[in-house]
Every structure is written in C-alpha cells, then in structure tokens.
Design a protein around this motif. Sequence first.
Motif: not given
Lengths: 835, 414, 169
Positions: A44-49, A52, A111, A114-115, A174-175
């Motif tokens: 996991p990298v937890g970047m798209c958020r 939550l 979120v 934002f995307l 979406i990075q």
Amino acid sequence: MAKMVTLSIDDQTVTVPAGTLVVDAAKKIGNDIPVFCYHPKMEPVGMCRMCLVEIGRPVMDRASGQPVLEPDGKPRIQFAPKLETACTTPVSEGMVVLTENQKVTAARKEVLEFLLTSHPLDCPICDKGGECPLQNLTLAHGPGESRFLFDEKMRQQKHVPLGELIFLDRERCIQCARCVRFQSDIAADPVLGFSQRGRSLEIMTHSEPGFDSIFSGNTTDICPVGALTTADFRFGARPWELKSAASLCNHCPVGCNLTYNVRREARSDGKSVIKRALPRQNEAVNEIWICDKARFVYHYTESPERLSTPLVRRNGELTPASWDEALEAAAQGLRSAGEKLVVLAGGRLSNEDLFNLHALAAARKGRAVLYSDMAGGDLTAQVGLAPGSNLADLGAGSVVLVAASDLHEEAPLWWLRIKQAAQRGARLITLGARPTRLEAFASLRLRADYGQQAQALASLLEPAGLEGDFREAAEALRSAENVVIFFGSDGVELAESEALARAAADLLVHTGHTARPNNGLVGVWPHGNTQGAWDMGFHPQAPAELAHSLAGAGGVLLAGADPAGDDPALAAALEQAGFVVVQELFLTESARRADVVLPAAAYTEREGTYTSGERRVQRFYPVTPPRANARPDFVIAAQLGTGLLTDVEGRAAALVMQRIAAQIPAYAAISYQRLAETQEQWPIIGRKDLYYGGTSYENTQGLGVSLPLPEMVSLPAPKAYAPAPVPAGALRLVRFSRLYDHGSLVRHSPLIGQRLAARAVWLHPSLLVQLGVQPGEEVEITAGDEILRLPAAADENLPLNAAGLPRSAGFPTPNVPWVVVRVPAPVPSGQANKE
Amino acid sequence: MGQYLLLRHREIPNLHQLDVYRAHGGFEAFRKAVTSMTPADVLAAVKNSGLRGRGGAGFPTGMKWAFLPNDRWPHYVVANADESEPGTFKDRELLESNPYQFLEGLMLASYAVQANQSYVYLRGEFWALAQKLDGCIAELEKAGLLGENLFGTAYHLRLATHLGAGAYICGEETALLESLEGKLGQPRLRPPFPATHGLYNSPTVVNNVETLANVPLIVEHGPDWYRSFGTEKSPGVKIFSLSGCVNKPGNYELPLGTPFRELIFQHGGGIPNGGQVKAFMSAGASSTIVAADDAALDTPMDYESTQNNLNAPLGSASVIILDDTVNMADLVQKTVHFFKHESCGKCTPCREGTFWMNRLATRIAAGQGSEKDVDLLAAVARQMQGKCLCALGEFSTMAVVSGIEKFREDFLHK
Amino acid sequence: MNELLSKYPQEVQRILARYPAERKRSAVMPLLFLAQAEKNYITPQAIAEIAEIAEVSATEVASVAGFYTLFHEEPGGRYRIQVCTDLPCVLRGADRFLQELKAYLGIEVGQTTADGMFSLEEVKCLAACHRAPMFQLQGDGQITYHEDQTLETVRALVEELRARAGKEA
Ligand SMILES: Cc1cc2nc3c(=O)[nH]c(=O)nc-3n(C[C@H](O)[C@H](O)[C@H](O)COP(=O)(O)O)c2cc1C
Ligand code: SF4
Ligand code: FES
C-alpha cells in the motif's frame, strides 16, 4: 498460524489474521471501501486518499494494560482526530471502523471531486467506460455537479504511444502509480515512471524500445481509469457489448488462465470475433497476471493465411479437396503405407487430440513421437509437483532450484512467481551456463558449461565432495523444508535433457522432497501441453533418430509440428518418408511436403484440456465458431481412425476425456465437470467496484485439477551422458528458447510480430572481435552438411566456446552439436553480378 | 561566553576556519564524548537539555535519537539542510559562517546513535555551500577528526554531502530520504518512521542544521546550563529569520520566549516608512496569518505560546512581517502558487487542491473573482485539510483559511 | 561507450564512494549535476549513461531529472538568471526588479537572449529573503547567489560574463 484479530466494521464483527489491512478486512465481509491506488498484490502507498475511514481504538489503562471500560461495560473507544486510510492501516484488536458515517461520506465525495477537477470526463468515448472504477465510484460517491470551472481544466495529450502495444491518455490518468509500481515491484522492469511533479505529474517511459517489458499489458488491467489501453483493444469495442469465454494460454507450460472477450461483428459476417485477451484469476497458476504473448498472440487465429480447405496432392501439386475426399485420400495413403505409422505431434495440442492421435499410432503398430527437445515427462509424472502446491506458498524455508532455464523467456509467469517467492524469503538457486534475469534474485548462482549442466546438477547429490557454492547448494537442498526443482532446455539437447531431469528427480528423492505439497519436479516444457503429451503416451526422439524414423516410415501423420520448417535434416527425412498427412492451421514447410493437408481448428474454436508443467489439468472452452472448413485435431484423428477401421472417439471432447480417464490412471478422477469447479479466491475479483483485480476476470469456469502422484516411485536406470566433443576451432551449438520466437503460430500475430527475436547467430562480443565482424554483419556457419549465412549478434552472456541459435528461429537450423563460424569469403567482384 | 551561542561567527572572525574554530574550543565536546562518554551519556545530555528540533515540528531531539532500535544496523544520521520554507534563511548563515559547530553537532549525534556514515542533505541551490562543506569535511579528515579509530578508539565516522536539486518537499524528512536514495522526492507513508526505517531502510535520525549546532554546547556545558536559556518547555536559544516589511530584516538569535514585539521593533527596527504592522506569519509561508494586535505582538515566541495563543505554529521561526500596504489576497496568491509549484503530486488532495486553489486565488488577486470564488477558495482549502499524505498539503491551506477569515475585505475588494 | 564515465572517471568514482556500494542509485542526482555541467541541460544520452553507472533504468533517471527544477531537460542560455519572486522577496521589491531586468535583457521570463548567453527564470524562495532583490546564476556547472541586487549590479555582472565569453571565443 497467524494470530487472529477481532474488530468491528460498521457494527459488524470480523476476525482476520493480524497484519490484515482494514480495507481487506472490510472486503471480506462485503464492504467495498472505495480505493484507487491500493491493489492487493502490491504494497500500500496511501496516495489517492479515496479510502479514508474513521477509526477508533480501545483506550488502554496504562497501569493494568487492560482496556478502559465505559459505564455500560463496553470498552471506551477513542477516535483519531483525522480520518485514516483503510488501505494502509492494519487491523488491531478491538478496533472500531466506521465507513458510512457523514464524515466519511463527505470525505469520499471531496476526494472524488478533487480527482474529477482534472479528469476529462470523456466516458462516452473511453475504452474503460462500463468497467471503470472511477466511473463507478463517481456514480456511487461523487459530487452531483462540478464546482471547478471547465475552462480551467488542463488539456493534455490523449494518444501517447508508450510502446507499440500500450497507449496512454494523459488527461485520464489519476496518478495512482499502480502501473509504475507494477512495473518496478512486480515485473522488475522499472520502465514506467512519473516525470514532473504536482499537477504536472505524468506517466512516461524512457526505455528503448518503448515500454520494454513482457508484462506490459497487465498495467492496462489494473489502471483504474481509461488512461492505459492496449493497441489491441483501443477503440475496439465497449465493454458491455462483449461476451466472455474462459480459455487458457498454450504457449508455455504455465497454463495461464485467460478470458477472451468476443463480439459479433459485421466485418466477419456477424460472427463472433475476439476483441481482447485478459487474465482470468487462478491464484495457483497465474494469479491475475499474464504475459504479453498470452495477451496479444491470439491474432494468428484470424490470419487470412489460415488453411481454409483440405489439400490433396494430385500430379505433384497440392490441390483443394473436400473433406471427404481428403480423408479418404489420407486413409488410403496411410493404409497402403502398411504398419509402422509415425505420428509426430507437438505439445500445443490438447490431451484429447493427443489421446486420439496416440490411438491411431497404436492401431497401426506405429510410434507416437513427441516433437520436443526435452525429456523427463515420465519423471515429472512420478515426482512432479504434488497436489496442493502453490508457488505463492513458497517463502522462507523453501528452496527453488532452476536448472538450465531462462524462465523469463521460457515461462514468464513462473519467472514472476519465483522471483516473488525469492523476495518472500525462499532460497533461489540457479544453475546454468550463462547469466539470466532470474539470477538477480538468486542467493546462489551455480555455473556449469554448456554440455555439463546435467552433470553439475547430479553432483549436488554428494555434498561431501563439493566446495563453495555447490556445496552450499547441496546442503541447502538437504535441509530445506520444501524443494521445487525446475529444469529447462537452455543449451540442452534431448540426451542431456534426459540426464538433467534424471538428476533432478534423484535429488528430490534422495532429499525426501517428493509427494508433499510444494515439493517436486517441474519441466519447463516448450509448449503448453507437453506434459499432457507425455501422459498420453508420446515420447520424443533425438534428432538423428527422428530423422531416421521419418525417413523410414511408410506413413507419417504430423499434427502441431513442423519439423521441416525447423531443421533441414528433418525436411530431407520427410521427403523420403512414404505417405505424409499433416493437420495444421497454416501451410507450414512440412505441410508443403505433405500428400494430404487437413485444416485444423485453432484451440479458440473448440474445447479441450491441457496439462500444465505443474501437472494441473485445465479446461478451455470454445471462444469463436470454427473457421469454415477447419476441424478440431481430435475430430480429424477420429475421422482418420474411421478410415483406418479403428474406433476413435470424435463426437465430443468431453467423451474423449472419459476414455482418457478410463485408460490413463493419473487421469482417472478427471472429468469435464470437475475441471469446471471453482472456489472463492483471494483477492476477491469482480465485485461491483472492480477495484481489486482491475479487469482481470473472476474465475467461474474452473480452476483445474492437479494430477495425483503414484504411490510408488520407480525411476528408470540412469543413462550415462557425455556431451559430444567439440573439435578445435569449432563452437558448441547452443539452442535456446525465446518468448517472442518465430513459432508457426506466433509469426502470424501482427502485434507480437514487432518484437520477434532477430534472425541472427549469437556470439560472445570478443568472438566477434576475433572474427573481425561488427554486430549485424553476416557470418558463415558450417553445421554438419549445411552452410548458413546469418547476421552475427553479440551476447556477452554466452560463453566464449559457444554459438547460440534460437529455437523456432523462423528458418531451418541444423540440430548438430557443434558448428564452425567464419567470415564469409569475399565474393569475387566478377561473380557478384551474376546473382 | 559571548552574546551568541549559534551565531558566534558574528563575534569571532574567521570562525569558518578549522584552526580558529578549534582555538575557541571547537571539537573538544566531540573529543570528550568519544573518549570519555558512552553514546548513552551523550544521548542523556541532549535529552535532559530539553532541546527541541529547530526544523519546524519542535520534536524533542534526545527522544528522537532514543527511538533508534539497537538490533538493526547500520544507523544513519542525516542533517536536514534543505531550508526552503519561504522566509527561512538561518541554516544558510550557520553553514556559511559557522560550519564546524554544525558539523561537530552532526558528529556528536552520529556518535550518540553509533552511526558510522552520516550525510548532510543540502538544497541544490546551496551548491556553493556544499563545495565549502566538502572542504570542511576534507579538513576534518586531514585533522584526524573524521575517519577510522577516532582518538584511538574503535569508533569511526565518515560524512558526505548530498545536494538536492530544487524541491521544497525534500525538506520533509521522508521525501528527503527518498531523494538521498536517488528517487523522486515524494514523502513516504508513516509509520514506519525514519527512526526504524529510514535511509536505505535502516534506522535513521534526521535533524535540522540549527538543532545540531546546539549539540556541541550542550555536551560541553551540560544540560542545566542549556536550560538556563529560553522557557521551561522550550529551552535554549533560537535563530529567528525576520523578513518582509521591516527595516532590518535578518537572523536574530534570541532566547525562546522572546515576544514578537521585541523581535520586530527592537531588533528589526520597526516598519519602513512609518507604516503599521498589519499582520505577520510566524512560520514562513506555511503559517497562519496572524492579525498583529497587541495580544499577538506580546505573545512570547516559543512552541507552546504561539500555538496556544495565536493558533499559529512557531515552526522554523521565520517571521514574515506584513504592513498595511499588503493586500492579503495577493499574499495568499503567492503562498498558494508556491505550494502548487512545490506539491510533489503524490496524493490527490494536495496535487489537485493546490492546483485548484491557485486558479481561484489568481483570479481573485487579479480582481476577477466573485464572492462565490472567495468562499469556494476557503472551502477547497478546508476540503484539503486532514486528508493529505504529508504536511505540505496542510501547510498550503493555512494562509488561505486564516487570510479569508481575518481579512475578507482584502479578497472582496481588489 | 559511456562518455560521462570516460570523461570524468575520478569524479564519478568520488560520487559513488559517498554511498554504500549496493546503493549506487543514490548517485543519480550528483551524476545529473555532473552531466548537466557539460551542456547546461540533460541530454537523453546523459540519462542513458547515468542509468548505466547507477544501475537503474533510464526511465528512473529521467523521472528524477523531471521532478527537480534545477535539472533542465531543454537547452537554455549558458547562464540562467533565476530571480526569486517568492513572497518575502516580493515584499522587498523583487517584482519591480524583475521588470527592470526584463527590460534590460530584452527578454521575457522563459526566454533566452539572442546571443544565447542568458535565460531569465522565476524561482521560489532561495533562503535569502533578507537580501532581496536577489537571484541565483546557474551555469557552467555552478550555482552562485547574487543578493541585494540593483540594475547596476546586474549590468556589471552581465557585462563581465559577456566579456569573459568573448575572450574565450
Ligand atoms: C513540507 C515540509 C518541509 C520541511 N522543510 C524542512 C526544511 O527545509 N528544513 C528542516 O530542517 N526541516 C524541514 N521540515 C521538517 C522535517 O520534516 C523534519 O521534521 C526536521 O528536519 C526534523 O529535524 P528537527 O527535529 O531537528 O527539527 C519540513 C517538513 C515539511 C512537512
Ligand atoms: S496511468 Fe493509470 S495506473 Fe498509471 S498512474 Fe495513471 S491512473 Fe494510475
Ligand atoms: S489511499 Fe487508500 S486506496 Fe489510495
């Protein structure tokens, strides 16, 4: 057993192993927490958020270490001030997770908003439309309207070719870095990266050629939006128009599970055509991945060069004929050829085909020959990988030994899974004559000359006499809990292959690593069903012997094999043979020399089973209707049988399997029903949010069945093996397998065609210097009676005493122990003009 | 002892030369530590001094060092010389003029956690400073203060500099470590923290340059002496970088707890052209905008008081003064543009939020924004809060939210 | 052939020596600086060469080059005048200074003077807020600070650099 932890998620209690992430725990009880960047196969990298959630934990009393209780006796829960990412947070005892309250719902909406500020919202023309996590999550959680000014959106390039196979739409990305992480962490080909930063972050590749990875297609499956698409499927169809059919890949012994998506199309008269191939989940075989060959090679099935009618030789010419005429001609020819029919078949045929072909050989007191450079299928049948094995279970305590194989080229998914086993702590030992990509992950790299690999492997039986790495390897094999040995064919010819397999089997038996899950011997066979061919009674012959058999045969039946295309000696032998019948998809070199040619159906046009190198029998289903006039090989064999007055089952593949089960003990329990059984797999694929596997397909049509091992092992007496001596001035001829070879099917696949291995002879760079030739310049190769001219290519991994030629090179290559390579004599200028 | 503890070069000419620094007692603390103190002794001294990190978060330094597990090796110390917060320029002065005091601190920290290789991560723009620092390190090696068997003991230590290349986010410690590993400067997920999984996945201490520059004095004079400066919870001295609308901008070394008013008027010489101080930011561009009323000006500059009284962090103590000529919409446009430029792009709210805020703030600052735009700007900022992967995203919202809240007029009437 | 390695063998070794032997990737940024000193920007060839030295993929090197603002993937002037126009500097007149500079050089931000000598760029805070207006000069493999600037000081610098370049030629 891992410690279990109990927590509550939205008031539902769930108990999962310690270390499980909240997102996975929720998934288990049917709560699909939305995610983009999280993928269950990656850290996991937890970047798209996106994921939550609100998390509370029991308050602990410092002194007693016990939870503090509320007046009502329930533990007091303290909620964190901020929402936490469910994808990065491991569960803990007594944790309370809230995923549906107002705070969480608002955060999801925010979120997503934002995307979407940067997203083009071009869903109507997007290939991912209908199977897009972003689209789905927007419907489920998104804001009703955009507060972002449309004019201020960033405009970016929409059709960026990352290579010839994969395209990128920069606006849609979406990075989430799933693709970047897949390439670096799973495929170990870090050829995708981000350039720039912040909102300008964009995916790029700097590899040469572009997106240089044999696993590239998987990124299009796991991309949660329509940013990455294959050259194959881009603008090809809308997902909801597609039907799917379960299938397998038959190009290597792994047996990856596939799904073909098909659609009826006007361009093929309203018939179904394949639109794309996708992985189908089988956690014991390919998990949710496939290599690019599996994904893109199927185009040969729609090649206009497919045989469209039976051919019969009349007045020296192959001329079109009806099936009845052709079958009659074939049966007559074979009958008049007398007994001693040679049936030469390749390992891409199904068990049903091979069983029937074997029956024909048996009926004519002939020989069923497997067209293969590798031996040992009788040994894997005895000490092969035991039922219940899964390469994903190998970790600390296990040893994986890979001998004489370049798995990255020969069996990509095994390469991937063994590399991961090594990363989990399994001890990987490689034994080979040259460095391979797998070695980077090995803890011991044993080196043996070409011709000496079998001997080197056998030496591990006696640790006492060994030194250094060899000794360490021998001891590791003894002390390991589990041992799996893979043996391949890198620079190994049939006789050595037999010795190699035998040495490996001996090692397993002597160290007590047989008949237990996660132990055993695996052949890295040249084709998807080579193991099945052995099981059906086919055995290979060494080149000289095979040439002898063919030349002396009154009748030859070829199926799934093109000896004449591969080896000039076999071509000559075939010309001497009596009556030759070929069942094939294409007019191969062998077919050109045949008396009767019968067009065979592609495996996508029929059903059947393959037995993988791990000895798992798996079923494939019809995907498209057969090409007009093409028939399944087992049907053709049965129809030939009728002409030869032999009872061969040809009505249905399932009925052939009943005969196999009745006659071949290992297959006694196999039936089409059993092969179609499934059970739940983890990670869960195919729920409505699509997030876990991307577009990998859920497996609803069968996980296959592992073949049992016999109670008693009786290995044949070992045969001494010594490599043929190489005279001074000559080089040992080393034949190796390439993923993108010029196999008779592969070369009819336009997409893969761009990656086919170059036509060349491979030499160590210093040999090129010695010869005074530059890479790409032609050299002259004397091989037995043949003289070839080929461009020379440099491979610094080859030893100095070897010349390398790929198998299935696309041109006939002599199968001899050694060759002489020299610079071609300059053509006298006067003669040059004559040609 | 002179007036300065950290900016001693202002009293001692040529302190950047090794012989001068040694002539003033330099490297005695290091010698004492290596030859007569255990690593635990050094750690205890720093712990007891109450020294708190000067890089922004104010985390107790000794406690940070003590987190390193002793069953995983090697350990690393990385000095954070990224100094990129707008309004901060204190570390640069230390590196330029008093480099050996900082290096001695780094060496003491290394000894305390038994690191044998430590790094100084400098922002790429400090290219010339890195050259100088490389020279200092070479001098230290020549003098036998770095290398094998220091002072005849078994301890050995090597130092090296590493240059960033233009990225504010690399001041954030995990992004810094990624950058030092040759990757994009994108923050890592925490936990695990650098103390257990830092540089090359090894236990690592990351400390600010100024933090480290305090350490030789603490080891030399003892924790009690150090505690005689500053406040109880924020002991010691601090360098305040004063900038913006003030007559004498510059670095001022003062005890923690000194009021803002003293910094601005007594040391900074007040506001130019007889202007009024309208507001200030206590921690550079990352800070909330504080309206400069009497209560604010009288607030002591220490970690607790600024946070509790002004709801603003002390951070790295970069005090930016805003006078009555400054329009807060322009200011917010500047800070937001900064964060948009510096967002690493890893997490959604920061990547998209700073981009969106920048569009809105630019429109508003250009006088083309509506009241709805102003409210939307504040809403976007709040929408980012509590969701970002690292503190940068959070920082980017501070001036926006506080600016619109306290100086709404500035945004509406441009 | 790896030109970077053959041209600067000692520098490359010195850079690699700073990091543990199995952590060559750490050398990517210093190597990018080294390569950039050659042509004032990073060429695709340099990326491939650095990848080879640091034992990473070219994509990984390119990705690093793209992330950081001091690495340039496009050629610019021999010197890049990078004026800080961040908040504290602007409060001390950096905007006005930039206008003057544009007029003096006759170029806009992002452009290069006709003689190829100077590119003008805006940058974020350089930790010199108390000495605004200021800029840094990136070129010839170096970065130098120029603080408390006026048009006169810039003019002197520009003329000196032009004169020096003239002499070299
Ligand atoms: C976006 C961001 C930028 C930061 N920049 C710096 C910096 O330039 N210098 C610094 O010392 N710390 C900076 N920090 C703080 C560091 O993450 C870290 O807390 C500090 O280096 C620890 O050192 P200390 O304990 O000595 O203060 C930054 C933090 C964040 C979130
Ligand atoms: S291309 Fe797809 S997988 Fe890759 S970062 Fe973008 S959205 Fe994620
Ligand atoms: S942050 Fe959890 S799924 Fe992306």
